[in-house]
Design an enzyme around this catalytic site. Structure first.
Site, PDB file in Angstrom:
ATOM      1  N   SER A 119      63.171  44.033   5.492  1.00 14.39           N
ATOM      2  CA  SER A 119      63.155  46.356   4.465  1.00 14.39           C
ATOM      3  C   SER A 119      64.137  45.946   3.748  1.00 14.39           C
ATOM      4  CB  SER A 119      63.182  46.941   5.978  1.00 14.39           C
ATOM      5  OG  SER A 119      62.883  47.925   5.440  1.00 14.39           O
ATOM      6  N   TYR A 133      59.504  51.224  -3.675  1.00 13.37           N
ATOM      7  CA  TYR A 133      59.894  50.116  -3.352  1.00 13.37           C
ATOM      8  C   TYR A 133      59.957  51.301  -1.639  1.00 13.37           C
ATOM      9  CZ  TYR A 133      63.371  46.989  -2.560  1.00 13.37           C
ATOM     10  OH  TYR A 133      63.518  46.354  -1.653  1.00 13.37           O
TER      11      TYR A 133
END
Length: 232
Positions: A119, A133
């Protein structure tokens, strides 16, 4: 504990191919047989997951033990400037590719398998960009929690590692702009451990820990690898 793995490393561009080749050479020179291969794959392409799996099992056989979903692309555009192409590229690489890469590996994943999603600290902090994003990375964390539940009965664990600023090719491209460089220097100075950005080795050590047999009871977790910048 020393573990020996056979590794398939993916790359996209000629610049990343050189780095991939150097890693492969380093692995293979210390082995009697080929223990690492490289595969060119653009995760925007919907056929990439199956091509990666095919190349891997062709080289090493039908059993896969570990998947690290590490492909990523950042979007720094503001919400007012966000276009459909920007949106699709970010979601396709950061989210869709993780879904279908994992789907493709499941038939070959040998129990106890390990799936690690990568992540970003952006999923846990605000910013000046559109947020696409950050949202795509937060979605990856949610996937890991659901998959930990659904794949647990098969003996597989699924976890997420959350890097902060890390010295990668993408990072170097971003800080080439002076405004971004100043922001990143400020963030680095706020990192409790060392006042620096992370290195790929910092992140790799966390991933390595999660794939060890002694970590088999850890699943569905989101682990910050930010030097204390992001506390989860």
């Amino acid at each position: 504990m020393t573990e020996t793995f056979k590794v398939a490393i993916t790359f996209v561009s000629p610049s990343s191919e050189a780095l991939a080749q150097s890693i492969i050479d380093s692995i293979n020179k210390s082995a009697d047989t080929t223990r690492a291969i490289k595969i060119q794959a653009d995760m925007r392409d919907t056929d990439s997951p199956l091509r990666i799996i095919d190349a891997t099992i062709c080289a090493f056989g039908p059993n896969i033990d570990i998947l690290v979903n590490n492909a990523g692309v950042e979007s720094l555009v503001s919400l007012s400037e966000l276009g459909l192409q920007d949106f699709n590229e970010c979601i396709d690489v950061n989210f869709r590719a993780v879904v279908f890469m994992t789907k493709s590996v499941i038939p070959y994943l040998r129990s106890p398998g390990r799936i690690i999603n990568i992540s970003s600290s952006s999923a846990h902090a605000g910013g000046l960009s559109s947020g696409i994003y950050a949202a795509s990375k937060a979605a990856v964390e949610a996937l890991a929690r659901f998959w930990a539940t659904s794949l647990g009965p098969q003996g597989h664990s699924v976890n997420t590692v959350v890097p902060g600023l890390t010295q990668t090719d993408m990072y170097e491209r971003i800080i080439a702009e002076e405004s971004s460089a100043a922001y990143h220097r400020t963030v680095a100075s706020m990192t409790p451990m060392g006042g620096r950005v992370g290195t790929p080795e910092d992140i790799a050590r966390i991933v390595s820990l999660l794939v060890e047999p002694r970590s088999q009871w850890v699943t569905g977790q989101t682990i910050s690898a930010t030097g204390g910048l992001i506390l989860l």
